[in-house]
Design a protein around this motif. Structure first.
Motif, mmCIF file in Angstrom:
data_model
loop_
_atom_site.group_PDB
_atom_site.id
_atom_site.type_symbol
_atom_site.label_atom_id
_atom_site.label_comp_id
_atom_site.label_asym_id
_atom_site.label_seq_id
_atom_site.Cartn_x
_atom_site.Cartn_y
_atom_site.Cartn_z
ATOM 1 N N ASN A 158 29.692 -12.196 34.271
ATOM 2 C CA ASN A 158 29.858 -12.493 32.848
ATOM 3 C C ASN A 158 29.174 -11.365 32.063
ATOM 4 O OD1 ASN A 158 29.832 -13.536 30.268
ATOM 5 N ND2 ASN A 158 29.255 -15.597 30.913
ATOM 6 N N LEU A 159 29.933 -10.629 31.277
ATOM 7 C CA LEU A 159 29.363 -9.470 30.568
ATOM 8 C C LEU A 159 28.685 -9.845 29.253
ATOM 9 C CD1 LEU A 159 31.977 -6.610 31.121
ATOM 10 C CD2 LEU A 159 29.913 -7.127 32.423
ATOM 11 N N PHE B 264 35.389 -9.271 35.418
ATOM 12 C CA PHE B 264 34.485 -9.424 34.283
ATOM 13 C C PHE B 264 35.008 -10.466 33.311
ATOM 14 C CE2 PHE B 264 33.860 -4.662 35.032
ATOM 15 C CZ PHE B 264 32.820 -4.872 35.914
ATOM 16 N N TYR B 265 34.172 -11.462 33.043
ATOM 17 C CA TYR B 265 34.469 -12.458 32.014
ATOM 18 C C TYR B 265 33.744 -12.049 30.732
ATOM 19 C CZ TYR B 265 36.477 -15.656 35.480
ATOM 20 O OH TYR B 265 37.273 -16.235 36.432
ATOM 21 N N ASN B 266 34.295 -12.470 29.601
ATOM 22 C CA ASN B 266 33.690 -12.179 28.292
ATOM 23 C C ASN B 266 33.336 -10.702 28.139
ATOM 24 O OD1 ASN B 266 33.709 -14.973 27.587
ATOM 25 N ND2 ASN B 266 31.953 -15.257 28.924
ATOM 26 N N PRO B 267 34.310 -9.817 28.354
ATOM 27 C CA PRO B 267 33.979 -8.387 28.319
ATOM 28 C C PRO B 267 33.518 -7.902 26.952
ATOM 29 C CG PRO B 267 36.353 -8.698 28.405
ATOM 30 C CD PRO B 267 35.728 -10.042 28.642
ATOM 31 N N ARG B 268 34.042 -8.498 25.900
ATOM 32 C CA ARG B 268 33.714 -7.972 24.567
ATOM 33 C C ARG B 268 33.262 -9.072 23.658
ATOM 34 N NH1 ARG B 268 37.310 -4.204 21.111
ATOM 35 N NH2 ARG B 268 35.443 -3.001 20.661
ATOM 36 N N SER B 269 32.012 -9.067 23.312
ATOM 37 C CA SER B 269 31.560 -10.059 22.346
ATOM 38 C C SER B 269 31.566 -9.408 20.977
ATOM 39 C CB SER B 269 30.165 -10.553 22.711
ATOM 40 O OG SER B 269 29.242 -9.515 22.546
ATOM 41 N N LYS B 270 31.814 -10.228 19.973
ATOM 42 C CA LYS B 270 31.753 -9.722 18.604
ATOM 43 C C LYS B 270 30.344 -9.240 18.283
ATOM 44 C CE LYS B 270 35.438 -12.536 16.700
ATOM 45 N NZ LYS B 270 35.659 -13.929 16.334
ATOM 46 N N PRO C 45 29.783 -5.338 20.470
ATOM 47 C CA PRO C 45 30.984 -4.628 20.913
ATOM 48 C C PRO C 45 30.676 -3.376 21.725
ATOM 49 C CG PRO C 45 30.645 -4.352 18.549
ATOM 50 C CD PRO C 45 29.660 -5.374 19.018
ATOM 51 N N GLU C 46 29.506 -2.780 21.550
ATOM 52 C CA GLU C 46 29.197 -1.542 22.261
ATOM 53 C C GLU C 46 28.887 -1.796 23.735
ATOM 54 O OE1 GLU C 46 27.262 -3.131 20.228
ATOM 55 O OE2 GLU C 46 25.145 -2.918 20.771
ATOM 56 N N GLY C 47 28.615 -3.046 24.084
ATOM 57 C CA GLY C 47 28.251 -3.363 25.469
ATOM 58 C C GLY C 47 29.332 -2.980 26.459
ATOM 59 N N GLU D 87 38.569 -1.128 23.523
ATOM 60 C CA GLU D 87 39.442 -1.944 22.669
ATOM 61 C C GLU D 87 40.641 -2.514 23.419
ATOM 62 O OE1 GLU D 87 38.437 1.096 22.169
ATOM 63 O OE2 GLU D 87 40.134 2.479 21.967
ATOM 64 N N MET D 88 40.783 -2.186 24.708
ATOM 65 C CA MET D 88 41.837 -2.826 25.494
ATOM 66 C C MET D 88 41.486 -4.275 25.839
ATOM 67 S SD MET D 88 42.859 0.300 28.058
ATOM 68 C CE MET D 88 43.771 1.746 27.445
ATOM 69 N N ALA D 89 40.241 -4.659 25.633
ATOM 70 C CA ALA D 89 39.808 -6.032 25.916
ATOM 71 C C ALA D 89 39.436 -6.745 24.627
ATOM 72 C CB ALA D 89 38.600 -6.020 26.843
ATOM 73 N N ASP D 90 39.721 -8.036 24.586
ATOM 74 C CA ASP D 90 39.190 -8.870 23.505
ATOM 75 C C ASP D 90 38.640 -10.143 24.140
ATOM 76 O OD1 ASP D 90 41.330 -10.512 24.106
ATOM 77 O OD2 ASP D 90 42.401 -10.140 22.227
ATOM 78 N N MET D 91 38.358 -11.149 23.321
ATOM 79 C CA MET D 91 37.718 -12.362 23.831
ATOM 80 C C MET D 91 38.605 -13.138 24.802
ATOM 81 S SD MET D 91 34.712 -12.516 22.500
ATOM 82 C CE MET D 91 34.175 -14.236 22.569
ATOM 83 N N ARG D 92 39.893 -12.901 24.768
ATOM 84 C CA ARG D 92 40.802 -13.652 25.660
ATOM 85 C C ARG D 92 41.185 -12.837 26.900
ATOM 86 N NH1 ARG D 92 45.661 -16.268 22.579
ATOM 87 N NH2 ARG D 92 45.654 -17.622 24.414
ATOM 88 N N THR D 93 40.475 -11.734 27.139
ATOM 89 C CA THR D 93 40.833 -10.841 28.234
ATOM 90 C C THR D 93 39.851 -10.984 29.389
ATOM 91 O OG1 THR D 93 41.645 -9.253 26.606
ATOM 92 C CG2 THR D 93 41.274 -8.421 28.833
#
Lengths: 250, 250
Positions: free
Chosen positions: A136-137, A163-169, A172-174, A216-222
């Motif tokens: 979980n990222l 990876f789950y939750n790759p991009r959190s609002k 985002p830099e993570g 940016e290829m990932a969002d919360m549903r990716t």
């Protein structure tokens, strides 16, 4: 009436991926508890109360479910995917551990579901066909340094990775940092699969080499899958085939 | 007639854990291919040919499925669990990669299923509720040294772990070595879950601290889960509750 709690996995989205066990259990419930979009997947019927709540209130929701079950209700806590993989099951047990001692005697079952990484892997071929790890990222509940440590060790172990939750609002830099770290640790040509909303009308599957992967290829549903050193791409394009062989050389 | 191959996961054993997607796909098949006990789970009907084969002939079986599909048949390759997790999907793609070039244009789908580690985790609570890895302990297709390396790195990463094929007849001493290595790397009190034949009449679930784990607690039908440093046992006995919290401390 004897109450119970079932923590049920609704799978990644399609009704055809909900197990009959979950469907049958929902049919016996008096109450369904969960995050708004998951509760919205449960059909209304007389005798069933739907309790939809917002994200980030997992512990409140878990306590509410346990309280209702202790009072004799038949409660289903719905999760997407599998409830045991970065979802509601651990939250319910955290609430149980911190809660009333008599809750520990409750009838509590976890009903497995198709988790996002396995739905994504199936769509892409078999990228998790050999040893792999799931991380979980999100650093909401753990230090960022631990995420980086696990990524480095997973790369050294040559695991395929999910990876789950790759991009959190909130951070985002993570994920940009994750991709950078992986490029340092794994080289540039590792296949990376971005699998968004698999099995729903919004499904989108993108396969790129690590060097072309962008945050940016990932969002919360990716969910994001990264191959091991042995993972290969058999077919590109709209119907990609990516797999990791069962064998590793001596 | 246009042929296709679907590689389908039948889940851990119970019919209630077979997805409607798999059931619907089996209803359209002309041929079902797989290991004897999995093919035995598919009901016979007119127009359906069952091709059951022995273990350890995965590649022959995969080639046979691809040949039939290329000839216009609608073929389901059945796996237990999820076909993408140490099961038939990777074998089919290996056969595809080595086979006739025209096979690469075939309609090939992977249909996910409930994999053994998630069925086992659900039965035990939520032991995989945080970052985890899945390792196949069989050294049929990879060097033993790689297994040990991955175990050491997984312990250092503090992953919860799921082990498939813990005890092979060919190498019974391997799993004893695994337990020894884990005791060195993780200390003695890590919860270990032996989950045998989950969701079948032969189901057996045993939770012990690592110090009490013995190789003979696992057989070919057992998946073994080992907690991270944070995994705890909330309830012992016949209905154990073991979970890994979602948070890791700073």
């Amino acid at each position: 009436m004897t109450g119970w709690v079932a923590i049920a996995g609704l799978g990644p989205g399609a009704e055809a991926l909900v197990t009959p066990e979950v469907t049958a259990t929902l049919a016996e419930a008096t109450d369904v508890v969960g995050y708004i979009p998951y509760v919205a997947r449960v059909a209304e019927r007389p005798g069933l109360t739907l309790h939809a709540s917002d994200n980030r209130v997992e512990l409140d929701r878990a306590r509410h479910a346990l309280e209702m079950a202790a009072g004799g209700r038949r409660v289903v806590v719905v999760s997407s995917g599998d409830p045991g993989v970065f979802a509601m099951a651990a939250a319910v047990f955290e609430a149980l551990e911190a809660g009333a001692p008599e809750w520990r005697d409750l009838d509590i079952r976890v009903l497995p579901g198709i988790t996002a990484m396995l739905a994504a892997a199936a769509r892409a071929g078999a990228p998790l066909g050999h040893d792999f790890c799931a991380i979980n990222l999100s650093d909401n509940l753990k230090p960022w340094a631990l995420i980086e440590k696990r990524l480095r060790l997973a790369a050294e172990a040559d695991f395929a990775m999910a990876f789950y939750n790759p991009r959190s609002k909130a951070r985002p830099e993570g994920f940009a940092r994750v991709l950078e770290l992986l490029r340092e640790a794994c080289g540039d040509d590792r296949p990376v699969i971005f699998a968004r909303a698999v099995s729903t009308p919004e499904e989108r599957l993108t396969v790129v080499p690590l060097t072309e992967a962008r945050p940016e290829m990932a969002d919360m549903r990716t969910v994001v899958l990264v191959g091991s050193s042995l993972t290969r791409v058999l077919r590109d394009g709209p119907r990609p085939l990516v797999y990791t062989p069962r064998s590793a050389p001596e």
